[in-house]
Design an enzyme around this catalytic site. Structure first.
Site, PDB file in Angstrom:
ATOM      1  N   LYS A  68      39.013  41.307  30.355  1.00 53.15           N
ATOM      2  CA  LYS A  68      38.525  41.754  31.667  1.00 53.15           C
ATOM      3  C   LYS A  68      39.441  42.771  32.337  1.00 53.15           C
ATOM      4  O   LYS A  68      38.966  43.648  33.061  1.00 53.15           O
ATOM      5  CB  LYS A  68      38.296  40.547  32.585  1.00 53.15           C
ATOM      6  CG  LYS A  68      37.151  39.654  32.120  1.00 53.15           C
ATOM      7  CD  LYS A  68      36.859  38.555  33.119  1.00 53.15           C
ATOM      8  CE  LYS A  68      35.692  37.703  32.665  1.00 53.15           C
ATOM      9  NZ  LYS A  68      35.326  36.670  33.661  1.00 53.15           N
ATOM     10  N   GLY A 130      44.249  31.987  37.422  1.00 53.41           N
ATOM     11  CA  GLY A 130      43.952  32.974  36.392  1.00 53.41           C
ATOM     12  C   GLY A 130      42.851  33.941  36.805  1.00 53.41           C
ATOM     13  O   GLY A 130      42.607  34.182  37.994  1.00 53.41           O
TER      14      GLY A 130
END
Length: 274
Positions: A68, A130
């Site tokens: 990502k 995260g």
């Protein structure tokens, strides 16, 4: 002739991904003949070469872990929300060959939490720090949360989320993992930790029935944390709810047509049942 159009999901590991089930069902229901969606095993370091090698028939890519952040680096333009989060789960291939990065996790999280009854002014606790926690902090900002507390095992990781909180204008504090049970008495609890990490909390949290719990996991389901919250009368949102919501946003990015949400949801439910 029907034009061939392709899309897919990048990640590693990726064999477990249910995204092809959702998107291909959407193509069929929307009458998009010639469209297909597949899985591509791809580590973060491999992502630039994979994207560079795709032809004009590729409409877009869903990006899951661990790529990502790498997805931002290959984009020619980045949406404000993806820039704020520092991660993109969506790459859209434009007609001129350029790539546009967005993050539909944030919009999807806002949608599922709003549907669960979350309103402006809520207090939010995020378990973990995260990538999904980044989206949760950004979603809290969009929901006009009063305050966000990020609970993590390493304080240094919490500090990495402060730029996200500043970008979306939400007050954020950190808390040690030892305080996790107490922090679960917020209006909204978002668990982003890996499988098993939050299981011990199921025995120690004194849930408020008014709390909304969003557990980003969905296999196995319910998690011990979700089961304990549900038994206390809390409203529950699962990772499957987010998986569908973020896929709807991607579908519309890639195709330019309204997503047949009901058909996509039915396909996802059937796949899980099987």
């Amino acid at each position: 002739m029907t034009a061939v159009r392709r899309a897919g999901v990048l990640g590693k590991p990726i064999a477990h991904s249910l995204s092809p089930v959702i998107h291909n069902a959407g193509y069929a229901a929307a009458g998009l003949a010639g469209w297909s969606y597949t899985r591509i095993e791809c580590a973060a370091a491999e992502l630039p070469d994979v994207v560079a090698g795709l032809g004009p028939e590729w409409a877009g890519l869903s990006v899951t872990m661990p790529g990502k952040e790498a997805a931002l680096a290959v984009a020619d333009e980045v949406s404000p929300v993806a820039a704020a989060v520092g991660a993109a789960n969506t790459l859209v291939h434009r007609p001129d060959g350029s790539w546009y990065a967005d993050n539909t996790d944030v919009v999807g999280m806002v949608e599922v939490l709003t549907d669960a009854g979350v309103r402006p002014g809520a207090t939010v606790t995020v378990l973990g720090a995260g990538g999904t926690a980044r989206a949760a902090v950004a979603a809290a900002g969009r929901l006009d949360a009063r305050a966000v507390t990020v609970v993590a095992r390493r304080p240094a990781v919490v500090e990495e989320l402060r730029p996200v909180a500043r970008a979306v204008g939400v007050e954020m504090a950190g808390a040690p993992w030892a305080d996790a049970a107490d922090r679960c008495r917020a209006d909204v609890v978002v668990s982003t930790v890996p499988k098993g990490v939050a299981d011990p909390l199921a025995e120690t949290v004194a849930w408020r029935p008014e709390t909304v719990l969003f557990d980003a996991l969905y296999d196995p389901w319910p998690t011990p944390l979700a089961a304990s919250a549900q038994a206390a009368g809390c409203r529950i949102v699962s990772g499957l709810d987010l998986l569908l919501a973020q896929a709807v946003g991607q579908f519309e990015h890639f195709t330019g047509v309204a997503a047949p949400r009901a058909a996509m949801a039915a396909a996802l439910a059937a796949a899980r049942a099987a």
